[in-house]
Design a protein around this motif. Sequence first.
Motif, PDB file in Angstrom:
ATOM      1  N   SER A  93       7.911  50.721  51.427  1.00 15.70           N
ATOM      2  CA  SER A  93       7.534  49.882  50.069  1.00 15.70           C
ATOM      3  C   SER A  93       6.722  48.725  50.446  1.00 15.70           C
ATOM      4  CB  SER A  93       8.953  49.167  49.935  1.00 15.70           C
ATOM      5  OG  SER A  93       8.988  48.060  49.045  1.00 15.70           O
ATOM      6  N   GLU A  94       5.948  48.210  49.319  1.00 13.28           N
ATOM      7  CA  GLU A  94       5.155  47.159  49.639  1.00 13.28           C
ATOM      8  C   GLU A  94       5.909  46.062  50.347  1.00 13.28           C
ATOM      9  OE1 GLU A  94       3.980  45.157  45.900  1.00 13.28           O
ATOM     10  OE2 GLU A  94       2.025  44.460  46.902  1.00 13.28           O
ATOM     11  N   GLU A  95       7.237  45.690  49.835  1.00 13.61           N
ATOM     12  CA  GLU A  95       8.034  44.523  50.284  1.00 13.61           C
ATOM     13  C   GLU A  95       8.509  44.690  51.680  1.00 13.61           C
ATOM     14  OE1 GLU A  95       8.003  41.895  48.464  1.00 13.61           O
ATOM     15  OE2 GLU A  95       6.872  42.732  47.004  1.00 13.61           O
ATOM     16  N   GLU A  96       8.406  45.861  52.309  1.00 11.91           N
ATOM     17  CA  GLU A  96       8.967  46.155  53.807  1.00 11.91           C
ATOM     18  C   GLU A  96       7.785  46.343  54.673  1.00 11.91           C
ATOM     19  OE1 GLU A  96      12.170  46.210  54.129  1.00 11.91           O
ATOM     20  OE2 GLU A  96      12.643  45.962  52.109  1.00 11.91           O
ATOM     21  N   PHE A 117       6.823  53.046  47.427  1.00 12.65           N
ATOM     22  CA  PHE A 117       6.509  52.452  46.152  1.00 12.65           C
ATOM     23  C   PHE A 117       6.165  51.125  46.074  1.00 12.65           C
ATOM     24  CE2 PHE A 117      11.002  52.056  47.551  1.00 12.65           C
ATOM     25  CZ  PHE A 117      11.291  50.743  46.847  1.00 12.65           C
ATOM     26  N   ASP A 118       5.657  50.705  45.063  1.00 11.86           N
ATOM     27  CA  ASP A 118       5.423  49.350  45.024  1.00 11.86           C
ATOM     28  C   ASP A 118       6.497  48.942  43.696  1.00 11.86           C
ATOM     29  OD1 ASP A 118       4.570  46.867  43.907  1.00 11.86           O
ATOM     30  OD2 ASP A 118       2.360  47.434  43.349  1.00 11.86           O
ATOM     31  N   PRO A 119       7.356  48.175  44.329  1.00 15.69           N
ATOM     32  CA  PRO A 119       8.691  47.999  43.413  1.00 15.69           C
ATOM     33  C   PRO A 119       8.232  46.952  42.231  1.00 15.69           C
ATOM     34  CG  PRO A 119       8.659  46.730  45.485  1.00 15.69           C
ATOM     35  CD  PRO A 119       7.758  47.527  45.463  1.00 15.69           C
ATOM     36  N   LEU A 120       7.396  46.466  42.516  1.00 15.58           N
ATOM     37  CA  LEU A 120       7.047  45.458  41.097  1.00 15.58           C
ATOM     38  C   LEU A 120       5.458  45.223  41.223  1.00 15.58           C
ATOM     39  CD1 LEU A 120       8.642  44.623  38.768  1.00 15.58           C
ATOM     40  CD2 LEU A 120       8.755  42.320  39.373  1.00 15.58           C
ATOM     41  N   ASP A 121       4.513  45.691  40.259  1.00 19.79           N
ATOM     42  CA  ASP A 121       3.326  45.547  40.386  1.00 19.79           C
ATOM     43  C   ASP A 121       2.705  44.624  39.450  1.00 19.79           C
ATOM     44  OD1 ASP A 121       0.461  46.541  41.152  1.00 19.79           O
ATOM     45  OD2 ASP A 121       0.615  47.154  38.929  1.00 19.79           O
ATOM     46  N   GLY A 122       1.950  43.626  39.671  1.00 23.67           N
ATOM     47  CA  GLY A 122       1.355  42.700  38.743  1.00 23.67           C
ATOM     48  C   GLY A 122       2.617  41.506  38.661  1.00 23.67           C
TER      49      GLY A 122
HETATM   50 MN    MN Z   1       4.165  44.532  44.154  1.00 23.42          MN
END
Ligand code: MN
Length: 334
Positions: A93-96, A117-122
């Motif tokens: 993940s983008e966040e890990e 995945f990118d859990p929240l994009d933008g």
């Molecule tokens: Mn993101």
Amino acid sequence: MSNKQPKTLGEFIIENQAAFPYSSGELSRLINAIRLAAKVVNHEVNKAGLVDIIGQAGGVNIQGEEQQKLDVLANNLFIQTLTNREIVCGIASEEEDHFISINSKNKDYQNNYVVLFDPLDGSSNIDVNVSVGTIFSIYRRITPIGTPVTLADFLQRGRAQVAAGYIIYGTSTMLVYTTGDGVNGFTLNPAIGTFYLSHPQMQFPKNPKIYSINEGHYAYFPEAIKKYLKYCQDSVEGRPYTARYIGSLVSDFHRNLIKGGIFLYPETAQAPKGKLRLLYECNPMALLAEQAGGDATNGKIAILDILPETLHERTPFYCGHKKMMTELHRFLKF
Ligand code: MN
Ligand code: AHG
Ligand code: MN
């Protein structure tokens, strides 16, 4: 108007399972889990404006937990959903910082798929009530089943993706995805929590007109891109094109897919690899673009042909309608 009942995402997944080369049902279960996580994240995103009000009253939610930033929350929700259901062997993940290896309780590393995945994009758009999204990319592992996943399972060329897609939390919430057999879009009916097939076999339309780029960085763009932008703005042969830039890749891509356009995020001297992440932003969008009759490149080679070296690597990204991509290539050649 036809009174035929629209197909639900659940029905669509079951119907299409048999057509998939390895139809054990594992990929279907995985897409089902993403569908579930999407609904939960959608619910949280819709409450985003209220969180500030609740936050002022002490910064803790009803369970006494500290308020989390929405991208962290979305990250945790996707990881939990995929982990609890024991349907993947690895997650990035983008966040890990690092990938997560999942040793399912009952099935010692017997799962086939990894998800990135990118859990929240933008996410910077949350505060201003503008659409955000989630992007996902799925591969079959390449290391032997029964062993923990390794970095090599995640560093595959985009071409090897077995499925990819995004969820857009917009004026409606949509899930758009491909398993390599076209692109299908599903719209959520929030009243009953069901996604319906609203956009079957999505293709870029005939006459594209939109270019999307953060033109504020113009001074730093490569010469080829500066020239291309002037070309977009010329008043000849169906031009000037229209500029549209939201600042959420998912939203910009989604609009360009439906209306016909191109998205550009070039490299600059300060950021020689651009900003966007190859594995969970560019690869999934590139697969969707190709499946919808479009194209995606880093300026030199197809995005899907890049061999990744690290989990979070960035790449310049040009993606969209074939006709506009062909025009862009004329500038990139020099
Ligand atoms: Mn993101
Ligand atoms: P994220 O919110 O996941 O960090 O992604 C933001 C990305 C992408 O969605 C968007 O296309 C791009 O950042 C916008 O960047 P600029 O603000 O530099 O235009
Ligand atoms: Mn992003």
